[in-house]
Write a protein that holds these residues in place. Structure first.
Motif, PDB file in Angstrom:
ATOM      1  N   LYS A  20     -30.495 -29.397 -16.498  1.00  0.00           N
ATOM      2  CA  LYS A  20     -31.466 -28.797 -17.403  1.00  0.00           C
ATOM      3  C   LYS A  20     -32.453 -27.952 -16.601  1.00  0.00           C
ATOM      4  O   LYS A  20     -32.896 -28.355 -15.531  1.00  0.00           O
ATOM      5  N   PRO A  21     -32.819 -26.761 -17.100  1.00  0.00           N
ATOM      6  CA  PRO A  21     -33.673 -25.863 -16.314  1.00  0.00           C
ATOM      7  C   PRO A  21     -34.988 -26.492 -15.894  1.00  0.00           C
ATOM      8  O   PRO A  21     -35.561 -27.326 -16.596  1.00  0.00           O
ATOM      9  N   GLY A  71     -43.950 -34.719 -14.930  1.00  0.00           N
ATOM     10  CA  GLY A  71     -43.970 -35.879 -14.061  1.00  0.00           C
ATOM     11  C   GLY A  71     -43.408 -37.105 -14.756  1.00  0.00           C
ATOM     12  O   GLY A  71     -44.164 -37.934 -15.285  1.00  0.00           O
ATOM     13  N   ASN A  72     -42.097 -37.216 -14.738  1.00  0.00           N
ATOM     14  CA  ASN A  72     -41.423 -38.331 -15.399  1.00  0.00           C
ATOM     15  C   ASN A  72     -39.975 -38.384 -14.941  1.00  0.00           C
ATOM     16  O   ASN A  72     -39.471 -37.447 -14.320  1.00  0.00           O
ATOM     17  N   LEU A  73     -39.307 -39.475 -15.237  1.00  0.00           N
ATOM     18  CA  LEU A  73     -37.857 -39.490 -15.233  1.00  0.00           C
ATOM     19  C   LEU A  73     -37.404 -38.766 -16.486  1.00  0.00           C
ATOM     20  O   LEU A  73     -38.097 -38.783 -17.511  1.00  0.00           O
ATOM     21  N   THR A  74     -36.256 -38.120 -16.440  1.00  0.00           N
ATOM     22  CA  THR A  74     -35.775 -37.372 -17.588  1.00  0.00           C
ATOM     23  C   THR A  74     -35.788 -38.234 -18.844  1.00  0.00           C
ATOM     24  O   THR A  74     -35.348 -39.391 -18.827  1.00  0.00           O
ATOM     25  N   ASP A  75     -36.320 -37.662 -19.922  1.00  0.00           N
ATOM     26  CA  ASP A  75     -36.389 -38.268 -21.260  1.00  0.00           C
ATOM     27  C   ASP A  75     -37.507 -39.295 -21.406  1.00  0.00           C
ATOM     28  O   ASP A  75     -37.700 -39.848 -22.490  1.00  0.00           O
ATOM     29  N   GLU A  76     -38.278 -39.573 -20.344  1.00  0.00           N
ATOM     30  CA  GLU A  76     -39.430 -40.445 -20.481  1.00  0.00           C
ATOM     31  C   GLU A  76     -40.676 -39.619 -20.753  1.00  0.00           C
ATOM     32  O   GLU A  76     -40.718 -38.420 -20.452  1.00  0.00           O
ATOM     33  N   PRO A  77     -41.742 -40.221 -21.293  1.00  0.00           N
ATOM     34  CA  PRO A  77     -43.008 -39.495 -21.464  1.00  0.00           C
ATOM     35  C   PRO A  77     -43.602 -39.108 -20.110  1.00  0.00           C
ATOM     36  O   PRO A  77     -43.392 -39.789 -19.101  1.00  0.00           O
ATOM     37  N   ILE A  86     -43.741 -34.757 -28.666  1.00  0.00           N
ATOM     38  CA  ILE A  86     -43.623 -36.150 -28.244  1.00  0.00           C
ATOM     39  C   ILE A  86     -42.344 -36.356 -27.446  1.00  0.00           C
ATOM     40  O   ILE A  86     -42.335 -36.983 -26.402  1.00  0.00           O
ATOM     41  N   GLY A  87     -41.234 -35.809 -27.951  1.00  0.00           N
ATOM     42  CA  GLY A  87     -39.937 -35.969 -27.279  1.00  0.00           C
ATOM     43  C   GLY A  87     -38.994 -36.786 -28.131  1.00  0.00           C
ATOM     44  O   GLY A  87     -39.190 -36.979 -29.333  1.00  0.00           O
ATOM     45  N   ASP A  88     -37.946 -37.273 -27.508  1.00  0.00           N
ATOM     46  CA  ASP A  88     -36.917 -38.030 -28.226  1.00  0.00           C
ATOM     47  C   ASP A  88     -37.335 -39.488 -28.381  1.00  0.00           C
ATOM     48  O   ASP A  88     -37.811 -40.109 -27.426  1.00  0.00           O
ATOM     49  N   LEU A  89     -37.142 -40.016 -29.581  1.00  0.00           N
ATOM     50  CA  LEU A  89     -37.464 -41.421 -29.850  1.00  0.00           C
ATOM     51  C   LEU A  89     -36.215 -42.262 -29.609  1.00  0.00           C
ATOM     52  O   LEU A  89     -35.565 -42.747 -30.534  1.00  0.00           O
ATOM     53  N   ALA A 118     -17.758 -22.525 -27.185  1.00  0.00           N
ATOM     54  CA  ALA A 118     -17.902 -22.568 -25.729  1.00  0.00           C
ATOM     55  C   ALA A 118     -16.714 -23.276 -25.085  1.00  0.00           C
ATOM     56  O   ALA A 118     -16.224 -22.867 -24.017  1.00  0.00           O
ATOM     57  N   ALA A 119     -16.232 -24.344 -25.707  1.00  0.00           N
ATOM     58  CA  ALA A 119     -15.080 -25.066 -25.169  1.00  0.00           C
ATOM     59  C   ALA A 119     -13.809 -24.231 -25.270  1.00  0.00           C
ATOM     60  O   ALA A 119     -13.032 -24.133 -24.307  1.00  0.00           O
ATOM     61  N   VAL A 120     -13.587 -23.609 -26.409  1.00  0.00           N
ATOM     62  CA  VAL A 120     -12.375 -22.801 -26.615  1.00  0.00           C
ATOM     63  C   VAL A 120     -12.329 -21.640 -25.625  1.00  0.00           C
ATOM     64  O   VAL A 120     -11.262 -21.296 -25.096  1.00  0.00           O
ATOM     65  N   LEU A 121     -13.475 -21.031 -25.342  1.00  0.00           N
ATOM     66  CA  LEU A 121     -13.514 -19.902 -24.406  1.00  0.00           C
ATOM     67  C   LEU A 121     -13.524 -20.342 -22.952  1.00  0.00           C
ATOM     68  O   LEU A 121     -13.438 -19.504 -22.045  1.00  0.00           O
ATOM     69  N   GLY A 122     -13.646 -21.648 -22.710  1.00  0.00           N
ATOM     70  CA  GLY A 122     -13.675 -22.135 -21.343  1.00  0.00           C
ATOM     71  C   GLY A 122     -15.032 -22.016 -20.682  1.00  0.00           C
ATOM     72  O   GLY A 122     -15.147 -22.152 -19.458  1.00  0.00           O
ATOM     73  N   VAL A 123     -16.079 -21.797 -21.474  1.00  0.00           N
ATOM     74  CA  VAL A 123     -17.431 -21.696 -20.924  1.00  0.00           C
ATOM     75  C   VAL A 123     -17.916 -23.067 -20.460  1.00  0.00           C
ATOM     76  O   VAL A 123     -18.436 -23.223 -19.358  1.00  0.00           O
ATOM     77  N   ARG A 124     -17.751 -24.077 -21.319  1.00  0.00           N
ATOM     78  CA  ARG A 124     -18.196 -25.425 -20.981  1.00  0.00           C
ATOM     79  C   ARG A 124     -17.502 -26.434 -21.886  1.00  0.00           C
ATOM     80  O   ARG A 124     -17.488 -26.286 -23.100  1.00  0.00           O
ATOM     81  N   ARG A 125     -16.927 -27.464 -21.249  1.00  0.00           N
ATOM     82  CA  ARG A 125     -16.273 -28.529 -22.017  1.00  0.00           C
ATOM     83  C   ARG A 125     -17.085 -29.815 -22.020  1.00  0.00           C
ATOM     84  O   ARG A 125     -16.916 -30.666 -22.879  1.00  0.00           O
ATOM     85  N   ARG A 126     -17.964 -29.943 -21.019  1.00  0.00           N
ATOM     86  CA  ARG A 126     -18.886 -31.080 -20.950  1.00  0.00           C
ATOM     87  C   ARG A 126     -20.275 -30.532 -20.647  1.00  0.00           C
ATOM     88  O   ARG A 126     -20.417 -29.603 -19.849  1.00  0.00           O
ATOM     89  N   ALA A 127     -21.275 -31.124 -21.251  1.00  0.00           N
ATOM     90  CA  ALA A 127     -22.647 -30.634 -21.086  1.00  0.00           C
ATOM     91  C   ALA A 127     -23.525 -31.716 -20.469  1.00  0.00           C
ATOM     92  O   ALA A 127     -23.381 -32.902 -20.790  1.00  0.00           O
ATOM     93  N   ALA A 128     -24.419 -31.283 -19.592  1.00  0.00           N
ATOM     94  CA  ALA A 128     -25.351 -32.225 -18.966  1.00  0.00           C
ATOM     95  C   ALA A 128     -26.567 -32.461 -19.850  1.00  0.00           C
ATOM     96  O   ALA A 128     -27.297 -33.432 -19.649  1.00  0.00           O
ATOM     97  N   TYR A 129     -26.814 -31.575 -20.820  1.00  0.00           N
ATOM     98  CA  TYR A 129     -27.921 -31.742 -21.754  1.00  0.00           C
ATOM     99  C   TYR A 129     -27.559 -31.062 -23.066  1.00  0.00           C
ATOM    100  O   TYR A 129     -26.723 -30.139 -23.098  1.00  0.00           O
TER     101      TYR A 129
END
Length: 773
Positions: free
Chosen positions: A248-249, A345-351, A442-445, A624-635
């Motif tokens: 993730k950027p 300043g957090n671990l990913t997905d934490e507040p 707030i972010g993801d619950l 994106a998968a059909v074109l071969g851009v990305r088959r698995r996503a990190a986010y």
């Protein structure tokens, strides 16, 4: 002849230097009287000749402080009190609308003093005045006075007290006023708790640590940042590994617009947003090579700007850039003389962490050192994120600089409301009378930390704005944690609002529209009223209700929520509708484990954990998968973002998507489009060209669907909402296509198109429902 006039000003008029401004204005017009804060408003009593009072009232609006916002100005004849001077009177607490100002970036005057070796606040990391500095994050209660902020813990020295009490001084009644002798202190601390140095020495050590490749936790305005050298590949990789943020950027901070132009292309509109008082992260097109910039510390000698690490935003052509907004940032960037990663300043997905003890615990495994201070932070606030599309600002995340400013409700709430928002990208909204207060992002619950953050922020809002909600508003989905939060409020009534209706209501309400519109609600997922997953909906809606008149063809999502991280699953769902298209879809499954695919196939066959979905987000994933851009996503959204990046602005034609009427609802079938793209890719067509074709095909189909709904229902207004409209090419193309056909198009301006706007839409719907009863 001397007359008197009483004025009452409502809006964002506390914490923005409004009372000192009124004092200066009264002296300019030779008026006597007083000004005071009353709850969230400002009351003014002025005495003088009628012409001077008229000029004063005119200038009150015309010359108001740049970070203030006057929503209403009421003036009536007052009783003559025989005042001989003008004074700032003691604040009064009372009930009423209570706007709290957002945090404001360091102003130009304070920045000059910060680097002026002859100024007594030279290199003071907490320099501020009435025009700038922290507000929401340090305010404990209204009216806004020093004793009700975290600066109340610091007694002013004699010099600061003189400035505070001197009319005409830029720091007259600056509640966050401080200096090196009486203000907060800064220090450097090792990961094991040892304090190394204070103030300027601490900054020198922090800069040296960053330049050596270390990660430093920096306590800022609304919480901590994790900082490292944005040109150091090893440091960026280490930060990603420790933060558990694979791809993730990461946002970059620079000190000046000049520095921003060294790393990215910056249009005039983007420059205005970058340098505005909100100082958000702005998504800018990244420069491919370094450019020469002037380094102030070398006396203006031209030096080559170090190239940014490619690991900041892999697969994307845009980078999130923000300008320094706190004096501490300016001082740190001045010392390192290069861009810094400044990520939450957090671990990913934490507040985000806000307290020193909290940071010592939660960031211990990420940061090598900590740059701390003792000005407490009361409200946790992330950086805002925006994008400029067609010259207009589109908020992607509304937080610092924008929240907690209120938004008007076109239909006033007859009873106080608490709209709890969605499950992901959560915000909540409190509403009362004609106003709504959406929370910062707030972010993801998803876990206990997210729920605790929600509850803390909700309690702060209730206390600050003194709103005791009587009605809860929640999403249709019974399994969302936000639904549980609504239930835990224990209110006598709960109103349920469908996810995509809330999206369209948010856009319409922001523009003050209460009548029926055509709504295109494009996003990832939201529970529909038929029990299926929605996300590509054409609605005919007003604030009270809606009809679904169009959708994408339903396709199964094997693995359910897992499909958002594995785009090949969305492609498999569409293939299951037309198995004969298997050769065209083959590219989507390259590298997919055979047994994993067999399990997914069985899920579809047995309708087990394979919900039917009409989702624009999952259609982008499938493409994106059909074109071969990305088959698995990190986010979530990575595949769609990379697809947009590939398409860029290259010209392309559109392929048709069949439409059929199913029980009065128009169903758009994307399978032929996906198959055609797969065939052309297999034949060797350029991937970027095909990405552009996909975008143009979706745009053309969306415009046609909206036109069909508008003409069939006698409507001329279309509202665009949902996270898919963060895609610049999609938003611009659909808007232009509809406007070219004579329709009025509403797009989000004060809120994000994504789920961050859901709670405001919920509040707008609930207010309309209550008003109709």
């Amino acid at each position: 002849m001397t007359v008197a006039r009483d004025l009452r000003v409502t809006g964002v008029v506390q914490g923005v230097g409004f009372r000192p401004f009124v004092h200066r204005l009264a002296l300019r017009h030779r008026l006597a009287g007083w000004v005071r804060n009353v709850a969230g408003t400002v009351e003014i009593h002025v005495e003088g000749d009628a012409a001077s009072l008229d000029r004063f009232q005119h200038d009150l609006r015309a010359d108001a402080p740049p970070v203030s916002r006057i929503d209403a100005l009421h003036a009536v004849a007052g009783a003559h009190e025989g005042m001989r001077a003008f004074e700032i009177a003691e604040s009064i607490d009372a009930d009423g609308i209570r706007p709290v100002p957002a945090d404001v970036a360091l102003c130009a005057a304070c920045e000059r003093e910060l680097f002026d070796a002859t100024d007594r606040r030279f290199h003071h990391p907490f320099i501020t005045c009435t025009d700038c500095g922290p507000r929401y994050t340090v305010i404990d209660a209204l009216p806004y006075d020093r004793e009700r902020t975290t600066l109340g813990a610091f007694a002013m020295c004699a010099a600061c007290a003189r400035e505070y009490g001197t009319p005409g001084d830029r720091r007259h009644h600056a509640e966050t006023l401080a200096c090196p002798d009486c203000g907060p202190q800064l220090w450097m601390e090792s990961a094991d708790g040892r304090r190394w140095a204070y103030n300027d020495a601490a900054l020198r050590l922090a800069a040296a640590a960053i330049l050596s490749g270390s990660i430093v936790a920096v306590r800022g305005v609304g919480g901590f940042h994790l900082a490292c050298d944005a040109t150091n590949d090893l440091a960026v990789g280490r930060l990603r590994s420790r933060k558990h943020r694979e791809a993730k950027p990461l946002a970059v901070m620079v000190r000046t617009l000049h520095d921003a132009r060294a790393v990215a292309d910056v249009s005039d509109a983007e420059a205005a947003v970058l340098a505005g008082p909100e100082r958000p992260i702005v998504l800018l097109r990244r420069r491919e090579r370094a450019v020469v910039r002037a380094a102030a510390r070398e006396g203006g000698v031209g030096v080559a700007a170090p190239a940014l690490s490619p690991g900041l935003a892999p697969g994307l052509d845009r980078i999130g850039v923000m300008l320094a907004y706190a004096p501490l940032h300016h001082l740190l960037l001045d010392r390192v003389q290069r861009p810094l990663v400044m990520t939450s300043g957090n671990l990913t997905d934490e507040p985000i962490a806000i307290g020193n003890d909290e940071a010592r615990t939660r960031l211990a495994g990420i940061a090598d050192e900590l740059l701390l201070h003792d000005r407490e932070i009361l409200s946790r606030v992330d950086d805002s994120v925006v994008r400029v599309i067609d010259g207009a600002t589109l908020l992607m995340r509304r937080a610092r600089g924008y929240a907690p400013l209120p938004l008007a409700l076109p239909i006033p709430a007859r009873r106080p409301l608490a709209a709890v928002g969605p499950h992901l990208k959560n915000t909540f909204t409190l509403a009362r009378d004609g106003w709504a207060w959406p929370s910062p992002h707030i972010g993801d619950l998803e876990d206990l930390e997210g729920i605790a953050h929600w509850k803390d922020a909700f309690a702060r809002y209730r206390a600050l704005f003194r709103i005791a909600p009587e009605v809860a508003v929640r999403d249709l989905h019974p399994g969302y944690l936000s639904t549980r939060l609504a239930e835990e409020l224990g209110l006598e009534r709960t109103i349920v609002v469908q996810h995509h209706h809330a999206h369209i209501a948010a856009v319409a309400a922001e523009h003050g529209v209460t009548g029926a519109v055509v709504g295109l609600a494009f996003d990832g997922t939201g529970l529909g009223d038929d029990g299926s997953v929605w996300g590509a909906e054409t609605l005919v809606a007003d604030l009270r209700g809606y009809r679904r008149v169009g959708q994408l063809r339903y396709a199964p999502l094997p693995g359910g929520d897992l499909a958002a991280r594995e785009p090949w699953r969305s492609a498999l769902g569409y293939l299951s509708l037309e198995p004969d298209a298997a050769p065209a879809f083959a590219g989507a499954f390259e590298g997919v484990d055979a047994e994993t695919r067999r399990i997914a196939d069985r899920q579809i066959e047995r309708t087990l954990n394979a919900p039917l979905a009409s989702s624009m987000g999952r259609l982008f994933d499938a493409a994106a998968a059909v074109l071969g851009v990305r088959r698995r996503a990190a986010y979530e959204g990575q595949a769609a973002a990379e697809l947009e990046c590939l398409a860029g602005e290259r010209a392309a034609g559109a392929l048709a998507m069949p439409v059929r009427d199913v029980d009065g609802c128009w169903v758009l079938d994307p399978v032929p489009l996906l198959a055609a793209l797969g065939e052309r890719r297999a034949a060797g067509d350029d991937m970027a060209d095909l990405a552009a074709v996909f975008h143009e095909s979706v745009i053309a189909a969306s415009v046609a669907m909206a036109m069909r709904a508008a003409e069939g229902n006698g409507l001329r207004t279309v509202a665009l909402g949902g996270g898919s409209f963060q895609n610049a090419r999609l938003l611009s193309g659909v808007r232009r296509g509809l406007e070219a056909r004579g329709l009025r198009v509403l797009v989000p301006q004060l809120l994000s198109p994504n789920d961050g706007a859901i709670s405001y839409g919920q509040a707008a719907v609930a207010a309309a429902v209550l008003a109709a009863e």
